[in-house]
Design a protein around this motif. Structure first.
Motif, PDB file in Angstrom:
ATOM      1  N   ASP A  95       0.828  -1.208   0.000  1.00  0.00           N
ATOM      2  CA  ASP A  95       0.000   0.000   0.000  1.00  0.00           C
ATOM      3  C   ASP A  95       0.865   1.262   0.000  1.00  0.00           C
ATOM      4  OD1 ASP A  95      -0.404   0.836   3.357  1.00  0.00           O
ATOM      5  OD2 ASP A  95       0.588  -0.995   2.734  1.00  0.00           O
ATOM      6  N   ARG A  96       2.004   1.223   0.661  1.00  0.00           N
ATOM      7  CA  ARG A  96       2.890   2.398   0.665  1.00  0.00           C
ATOM      8  C   ARG A  96       3.482   2.659  -0.711  1.00  0.00           C
ATOM      9  NH1 ARG A  96       4.470   4.880   5.179  1.00  0.00           N
ATOM     10  NH2 ARG A  96       3.764   4.039   7.178  1.00  0.00           N
ATOM     11  N   ARG A  99       0.789   4.268  -2.794  1.00  0.00           N
ATOM     12  CA  ARG A  99       0.610   5.669  -2.386  1.00  0.00           C
ATOM     13  C   ARG A  99       1.703   6.558  -2.963  1.00  0.00           C
ATOM     14  NH1 ARG A  99       0.403   4.953   3.930  1.00  0.00           N
ATOM     15  NH2 ARG A  99       1.669   6.828   3.652  1.00  0.00           N
ATOM     16  N   ALA A 108      -3.281  11.035  -7.294  1.00  0.00           N
ATOM     17  CA  ALA A 108      -3.963  11.383  -6.045  1.00  0.00           C
ATOM     18  C   ALA A 108      -4.706  12.706  -6.129  1.00  0.00           C
ATOM     19  CB  ALA A 108      -2.949  11.430  -4.901  1.00  0.00           C
ATOM     20  N   ASN A 116      -5.321  11.771   4.053  1.00  0.00           N
ATOM     21  CA  ASN A 116      -5.455  10.679   5.012  1.00  0.00           C
ATOM     22  C   ASN A 116      -6.588   9.734   4.655  1.00  0.00           C
ATOM     23  OD1 ASN A 116      -3.343  11.193   6.852  1.00  0.00           O
ATOM     24  ND2 ASN A 116      -4.495  12.871   7.778  1.00  0.00           N
ATOM     25  N   LYS A 119      -5.495   7.518   1.577  1.00  0.00           N
ATOM     26  CA  LYS A 119      -4.395   6.625   1.957  1.00  0.00           C
ATOM     27  C   LYS A 119      -4.897   5.463   2.813  1.00  0.00           C
ATOM     28  CE  LYS A 119      -0.687  10.081   1.784  1.00  0.00           C
ATOM     29  NZ  LYS A 119       0.299  10.869   2.578  1.00  0.00           N
ATOM     30  N   ARG A 123      -4.868   1.397   1.897  1.00  0.00           N
ATOM     31  CA  ARG A 123      -4.394   0.358   2.817  1.00  0.00           C
ATOM     32  C   ARG A 123      -5.455  -0.704   3.032  1.00  0.00           C
ATOM     33  NH1 ARG A 123      -5.352  -0.828   7.717  1.00  0.00           N
ATOM     34  NH2 ARG A 123      -6.631   1.041   7.978  1.00  0.00           N
TER      35      ARG A 123
END
Length: 421
Positions: A95-96, A99, A108, A116, A119, A123
């Motif tokens: 997930d990181r 992102r 994004a 937030n 993100k 996740r």
């Protein structure tokens, strides 16, 4: 907490023992089949999470509309994650990493929600993809077990699945492609809120709580009146249904009153009759196909198994599977194969009648300590063992008059047993 036979309708077969043993029946209720059971041990506790739900109270349409629009936009994020990373191409992505790439390439910026929010949604979606992949591995392991009898080769394939290196093996790759289908997102009504992104407060002392969560704009919180005085903790998952917000959150089970009650040390058998439950639930509707019935049965079995495991962990018990083949066809306390007719089990020696599920629960409890029948003993061999025991017992029985029962079984023994315990 321990469950005994027919007192718990959803169970098709388990035997439970607080500092001892419990078993659960995996086979079809009332029929011979391969199964399993589990053992529960008391006197030790695990760190278990329990989900709690708080509901909104008198939420106005304006606030609900803001939350609904935010959930819709986050649903687009979920769909994008599933579309790009929900297959074998996304196997190496975390997930990181997703992102970071979306921030750099500008993806994004098109979401229209706070950083937030999207993100946490990424996740959560990656976690769902991982769970979906692990479910496919279960089917792959079954296929491997059917394909090869070589223990070394089977171990190699299992190890590759567990370590996540299956994409380097052509056979495992084909197998996973077959069972791990590319999923699609249909969730557009959920928001994931991190623990440091919301506030709770009360308007009047001793009154119900209000929950303030981030909206679509910075520093503009949406305040939701709740129907509880208990403040939610940890990561929140507001779910929008029918003009009402359900706030899902998790707490430690050890903080619950039920987790701190004294535990016993008895062994109990549980018969989880999910087949009967489904039959009664869907009675009167159109006839379902075999494939649908099989899927519903598997779903019910999984849900009830997870529930028993969760409650057992919360109460400090351990669960162990045992073989449950023919447990509903053996007369309890006798090792005699009876005659099963519907939900009744007839003893061929004294003509006593047992409730089949009750008898299965007792037999499951006793099988936890049976050295002759292990968890993986084939059901055909189980029947052979039971038949040999029946024949041996019948040859040892003395000739008695009609006023005395040969095996001393019957439902009256259940009442006597319970009263003694």
């Amino acid at each position: 907490m321990f469950f005994y036979g027919e007192s718990y309708v959803p169970w098709s077969g388990r035997c439970v023992l607080p500092p001892g043993i419990s078993a659960w029946k995996e086979g079809r209720s009332g029929l011979a089949g391969r199964g399993g059971g589990e053992v529960l041990r008391a006197d030790r506790r695990w760190r278990v999470k329990v989900t709690r739900i708080a509901y909104s109270r008198s939420l106005n349409d304006g606030k609900y509309g803001q939350l609904q629009e935010q959930a819709r936009r986050l649903g687009v994020v979920r769909s994008l994650v599933w579309r790009q990373f929900g297959s074998i191409q996304g196997l190496a992505w975390s997930d990181r990493q997703i992102r970071d790439v979306w921030i750099v390439d500008g993806t994004a910026q098109s979401f229209g929600v706070l950083a937030n929010a999207w993100k946490e949604t990424v996740r959560d979606a990656v976690a769902d993809i991982t769970a979906n992949r692990e479910a496919a591995k279960v089917k792959a392991r079954r296929a491997i077990n059917r394909r090869t009898n070589n223990d070394t080769e089977r171990k190699r394939l299992y190890t590759a699945l567990n370590r996540g290196t299956w994409d380097r093996d052509s056979y495992l790759t084909r197998l996973m492609r077959r069972h791990w289908r590319h999923g699609r997102n249909k969730t557009t009504n959920q928001i994931v809120v991190r623990a440091d992104q919301y506030k709770t407060f009360t308007v009047a002392e001793g009154g119900n709580l209000w929950l303030a969560v981030p909206g679509l704009e910075r520093r503009q919180l949406v305040r939701i009146p709740l129907n509880t005085t208990v403040a939610p903790t940890g990561t929140l998952r507001p779910i929008l249904r029918g003009n009402r917000v359900e706030v899902h959150y998790q707490i430690n089970a050890e903080t619950m009153k039920s987790s701190n009650r004294p535990v016993g040390n008895r062994t109990l058998g549980v018969d989880k009759g999910y087949t009967e439950v489904l039959t009664k639930t869907f009675a009167g509707r159109k006839k379902l196909g075999k494939n649908t019935n099989r899927r519903l049965a598997a779903w019910a079995k999984g849900v009830t198994a997870e529930a028993l495991q969760a409650v057992s962990d919360r109460r400090g018990s351990a669960v162990r599977l045992v073989n449950a083949a023919y447990t509903s066809q053996v007369v309890p306390f006798t090792n005699i194969l009876g005659v099963r007719k519907g939900d009744r089990l007839h003893c061929t020696e004294c003509r006593a009648v047992w409730q089949a599920d009750h008898a299965a629960a007792i037999n499951i409890r006793e099988r936890g300590g049976d050295p002759g029948i292990s968890l993986h003993t084939k059901h055909t061999l189980v029947k052979q063992i039971l038949q040999e025991r029946t024949d041996r017992q019948r040859t040892r029985l003395p000739v008695q008059d009609s006023s005395t029962s040969l095996c001393g079984c019957g439902e009256r023994n259940i009442r006597m047993l319970i009263s003694e315990q």
